[in-house]
Design a protein around this motif. Structure first.
Motif, PDB file in Angstrom:
ATOM      1  N   GLU A 146      36.756 -11.153 -46.631  1.00 33.37           N
ATOM      2  CA  GLU A 146      35.719 -11.530 -45.663  1.00 33.37           C
ATOM      3  C   GLU A 146      36.171 -11.234 -44.241  1.00 33.37           C
ATOM      4  O   GLU A 146      35.383 -10.758 -43.412  1.00 33.37           O
ATOM      5  CB  GLU A 146      35.379 -13.011 -45.833  1.00 33.37           C
ATOM      6  N   ALA A 147      37.444 -11.518 -43.961  1.00 35.79           N
ATOM      7  CA  ALA A 147      37.969 -11.249 -42.619  1.00 35.79           C
ATOM      8  C   ALA A 147      37.991  -9.753 -42.338  1.00 35.79           C
ATOM      9  O   ALA A 147      37.668  -9.316 -41.226  1.00 35.79           O
ATOM     10  CB  ALA A 147      39.371 -11.839 -42.480  1.00 35.79           C
ATOM     11  N   CYS A 148      38.360  -8.965 -43.338  1.00 35.31           N
ATOM     12  CA  CYS A 148      38.397  -7.504 -43.139  1.00 35.31           C
ATOM     13  C   CYS A 148      37.000  -6.933 -42.925  1.00 35.31           C
ATOM     14  O   CYS A 148      36.849  -5.925 -42.226  1.00 35.31           O
ATOM     15  CB  CYS A 148      39.059  -6.826 -44.335  1.00 35.31           C
ATOM     16  N   ARG A 149      35.987  -7.558 -43.510  1.00 36.24           N
ATOM     17  CA  ARG A 149      34.619  -7.044 -43.385  1.00 36.24           C
ATOM     18  C   ARG A 149      33.922  -7.499 -42.112  1.00 36.24           C
ATOM     19  O   ARG A 149      32.808  -7.060 -41.818  1.00 36.24           O
ATOM     20  CB  ARG A 149      33.772  -7.468 -44.585  1.00 36.24           C
ATOM     21  N   LEU A 150      34.546  -8.397 -41.353  1.00 33.50           N
ATOM     22  CA  LEU A 150      33.898  -8.884 -40.134  1.00 33.50           C
ATOM     23  C   LEU A 150      33.622  -7.739 -39.167  1.00 33.50           C
ATOM     24  O   LEU A 150      34.507  -6.942 -38.867  1.00 33.50           O
ATOM     25  CB  LEU A 150      34.775  -9.918 -39.432  1.00 33.50           C
ATOM     26  N   ASP A 151      32.394  -7.662 -38.675  1.00 32.43           N
ATOM     27  CA  ASP A 151      32.065  -6.755 -37.585  1.00 32.43           C
ATOM     28  C   ASP A 151      32.062  -7.536 -36.279  1.00 32.43           C
ATOM     29  O   ASP A 151      32.055  -8.774 -36.273  1.00 32.43           O
ATOM     30  CB  ASP A 151      30.698  -6.100 -37.809  1.00 32.43           C
ATOM     31  N   SER A 200      37.140   3.889 -34.299  1.00 31.59           N
ATOM     32  CA  SER A 200      36.161   4.593 -35.129  1.00 31.59           C
ATOM     33  C   SER A 200      35.300   3.639 -35.934  1.00 31.59           C
ATOM     34  O   SER A 200      34.275   4.043 -36.493  1.00 31.59           O
ATOM     35  CB  SER A 200      36.880   5.554 -36.081  1.00 31.59           C
ATOM     36  N   ALA A 201      35.698   2.376 -35.999  1.00 32.39           N
ATOM     37  CA  ALA A 201      34.941   1.380 -36.760  1.00 32.39           C
ATOM     38  C   ALA A 201      34.459   0.270 -35.834  1.00 32.39           C
ATOM     39  O   ALA A 201      35.056  -0.002 -34.791  1.00 32.39           O
ATOM     40  CB  ALA A 201      35.800   0.784 -37.868  1.00 32.39           C
ATOM     41  N   ASN A 202      33.372  -0.387 -36.248  1.00 28.66           N
ATOM     42  CA  ASN A 202      32.823  -1.507 -35.476  1.00 28.66           C
ATOM     43  C   ASN A 202      33.410  -2.835 -35.939  1.00 28.66           C
ATOM     44  O   ASN A 202      32.891  -3.895 -35.601  1.00 28.66           O
ATOM     45  CB  ASN A 202      31.290  -1.525 -35.622  1.00 28.66           C
ATOM     46  N   SER A 203      34.485  -2.782 -36.690  1.00 31.53           N
ATOM     47  CA  SER A 203      35.065  -3.993 -37.252  1.00 31.53           C
ATOM     48  C   SER A 203      35.717  -4.840 -36.170  1.00 31.53           C
ATOM     49  O   SER A 203      36.166  -4.331 -35.134  1.00 31.53           O
ATOM     50  CB  SER A 203      36.103  -3.621 -38.316  1.00 31.53           C
ATOM     51  N   PHE A 204      35.767  -6.152 -36.435  1.00 29.28           N
ATOM     52  CA  PHE A 204      36.406  -7.045 -35.476  1.00 29.28           C
ATOM     53  C   PHE A 204      37.918  -6.815 -35.458  1.00 29.28           C
ATOM     54  O   PHE A 204      38.530  -6.685 -34.399  1.00 29.28           O
ATOM     55  CB  PHE A 204      36.104  -8.501 -35.815  1.00 29.28           C
ATOM     56  N   PHE A 205      38.514  -6.747 -36.648  1.00 30.20           N
ATOM     57  CA  PHE A 205      39.941  -6.435 -36.743  1.00 30.20           C
ATOM     58  C   PHE A 205      40.108  -4.927 -36.899  1.00 30.20           C
ATOM     59  O   PHE A 205      39.448  -4.299 -37.736  1.00 30.20           O
ATOM     60  CB  PHE A 205      40.576  -7.163 -37.930  1.00 30.20           C
ATOM     61  N   VAL A 206      40.987  -4.354 -36.088  1.00 31.37           N
ATOM     62  CA  VAL A 206      41.141  -2.908 -36.039  1.00 31.37           C
ATOM     63  C   VAL A 206      42.574  -2.524 -36.366  1.00 31.37           C
ATOM     64  O   VAL A 206      43.523  -3.156 -35.894  1.00 31.37           O
ATOM     65  CB  VAL A 206      40.753  -2.380 -34.635  1.00 31.37           C
ATOM     66  N   THR A 208      45.773   0.372 -36.445  1.00 35.38           N
ATOM     67  CA  THR A 208      46.338   1.220 -35.397  1.00 35.38           C
ATOM     68  C   THR A 208      45.688   2.599 -35.366  1.00 35.38           C
ATOM     69  O   THR A 208      45.880   3.353 -34.409  1.00 35.38           O
ATOM     70  CB  THR A 208      47.853   1.385 -35.602  1.00 35.38           C
ATOM     71  N   ARG A 209      44.911   2.916 -36.389  1.00 30.98           N
ATOM     72  CA  ARG A 209      44.169   4.189 -36.396  1.00 30.98           C
ATOM     73  C   ARG A 209      42.734   4.011 -35.905  1.00 30.98           C
ATOM     74  O   ARG A 209      41.955   4.952 -35.912  1.00 30.98           O
ATOM     75  CB  ARG A 209      44.145   4.775 -37.803  1.00 30.98           C
ATOM     76  N   GLY A 210      42.392   2.794 -35.542  1.00 31.87           N
ATOM     77  CA  GLY A 210      41.036   2.518 -35.068  1.00 31.87           C
ATOM     78  C   GLY A 210      40.058   2.262 -36.182  1.00 31.87           C
ATOM     79  O   GLY A 210      38.833   2.217 -35.951  1.00 31.87           O
ATOM     80  N   THR A 211      40.558   2.085 -37.401  1.00 25.95           N
ATOM     81  CA  THR A 211      39.696   1.875 -38.555  1.00 25.95           C
ATOM     82  C   THR A 211      39.678   0.399 -38.962  1.00 25.95           C
ATOM     83  O   THR A 211      40.463  -0.413 -38.466  1.00 25.95           O
ATOM     84  CB  THR A 211      40.190   2.709 -39.747  1.00 25.95           C
ATOM     85  N   ARG A 212      38.805   0.084 -39.903  1.00 29.44           N
ATOM     86  CA  ARG A 212      38.757  -1.253 -40.477  1.00 29.44           C
ATOM     87  C   ARG A 212      40.000  -1.489 -41.327  1.00 29.44           C
ATOM     88  O   ARG A 212      40.519  -0.561 -41.965  1.00 29.44           O
ATOM     89  CB  ARG A 212      37.496  -1.384 -41.334  1.00 29.44           C
TER      90      ARG A 212
END
Length: 309
Positions: A146-151, A200-206, A208-212
């Protein structure tokens, strides 16, 4: 594409449309299809289902075998309506067992040690992300997925809320944050945006590559943090898990319910809703699993009935 593979993919699409996640089960089913293709069969038989379920060179755990066979059994029941040649493994073959892992309970000192260990990660964005992730899991009881999916729009720091969207069983819920948690999350957003201004992602947690964050991979980093923090499994027990932060949160809340002297039974549905459980019986597992809670419950009975019990 074989007929069995097409049927399995169609089955997974159908069930996911109905709201089932089927993350682990979906991967297991497609591995079974791979196994069937490698053995040149396009029909499910009991023999090949059992052979696949028990073909685990690194495990002889009968519960694990049972769960693998259950994946095939459920699919076979569905497929038999379309392909009468399909055999459904009998229910008494590798019968299904339920075994729940006794949770590891992190103390407040151990959680602080995990946060300190996260601070030692490099680069700085990774350290900030992990410190905040562990802190959020510890104070909300969220699942790591759930935390990883947070936007970003799911975290409203002005309203001090986090919305968990489309979680287990397709449920969504709103969690309320303590002011200290809001401060920590706000500090993270400032640091995150400074270190990764164009993710590159709109995720809350990012990452180091800018991804989820990848929920399948974060357990490896967490294992390293356990070692750094000096947290090890008690003798005869399995290694502490990231998921145990959720258990620790639930136990802390239940313990506060008992120590507060109120009606714990009436407050359990509130905790169940907070945790995202379908019904309170899932929350009762936390009570059954931990001796400390049983002692608090027994103490409550002694206060109420005295020597009569």
């Amino acid at each position: 594409m074989t007929g069995l593979r097409a049927a399995a993919e169609s089955y997974l699409v159908m069930r996911r449309t109905l709201g089932f996640k089927l993350t682990d089960q979906g991967r297991a089913l497609m591995r079974f299809v791979d196994y069937c293709e490698a053995h040149h069969t396009d029909h499910i038989t009991t023999d090949i289902a059992v052979a696949w379920a028990t073909d685990t060179p690194h495990s002889s755990d009968e519960v694990y075998w049972s769960r693998r066979l259950m994946v095939v059994r459920i699919f076979a029941r569905h497929l038999q309506t379309q392909d009468p040649a399909t055999e459904v493994p009998p229910p008494d073959m590798l019968p299904h067992h339920k075994r729940r892992i006794v949770p590891y309970l992190y103390s407040s000192q151990q959680i602080a040690a995990l946060l300190d260990a996260a601070d030692g990660l490099a680069p700085a964005l990774r350290a900030a992300t992990w410190r905040t992730l562990i802190g959020l899991l510890a104070v909300t009881g969220m699942r790591k997925s759930e935390a990883c999916r947070l936007d970003r729009e799911h975290v409203d720091l002005d309203a001090a809320t986090v919305v968990v969207v489309d979680s287990k069983f397709g449920k969504s819920r709103r969690l309320f944050l303590h002011p200290s948690a809001v401060t920590a999350l706000r500090d993270y957003t400032i640091r995150r945006d400074a270190l990764m201004p164009n993710p590159s992602a709109n995720s809350f947690f990012v990452s180091t590559r800018g991804t989820r964050l990848d929920v399948q991979n974060i357990t490896h980093t967490f294992a390293d943090l356990l070692d750094t923090a000096g947290i090890a499994a008690p003798p005869g027990r399995r290694r502490p898990r990231m998921h145990d932060l959720r258990h620790s949160f639930a136990i802390a809340v239940l313990s506060d319910f008992y120590r507060g002297g109120g009606d714990v039974q009436s407050r359990l549905p509130v905790l169940s809703t907070w945790l995202g459980h379908v019904d309170p019986k899932s929350t009762y597992w936390y009570l059954q699993a931990v001796p400390e809670l049983l002692m608090l419950a027994a103490s409550r009975l002694e206060d109420a009935f005295g020597e009569s019990i």
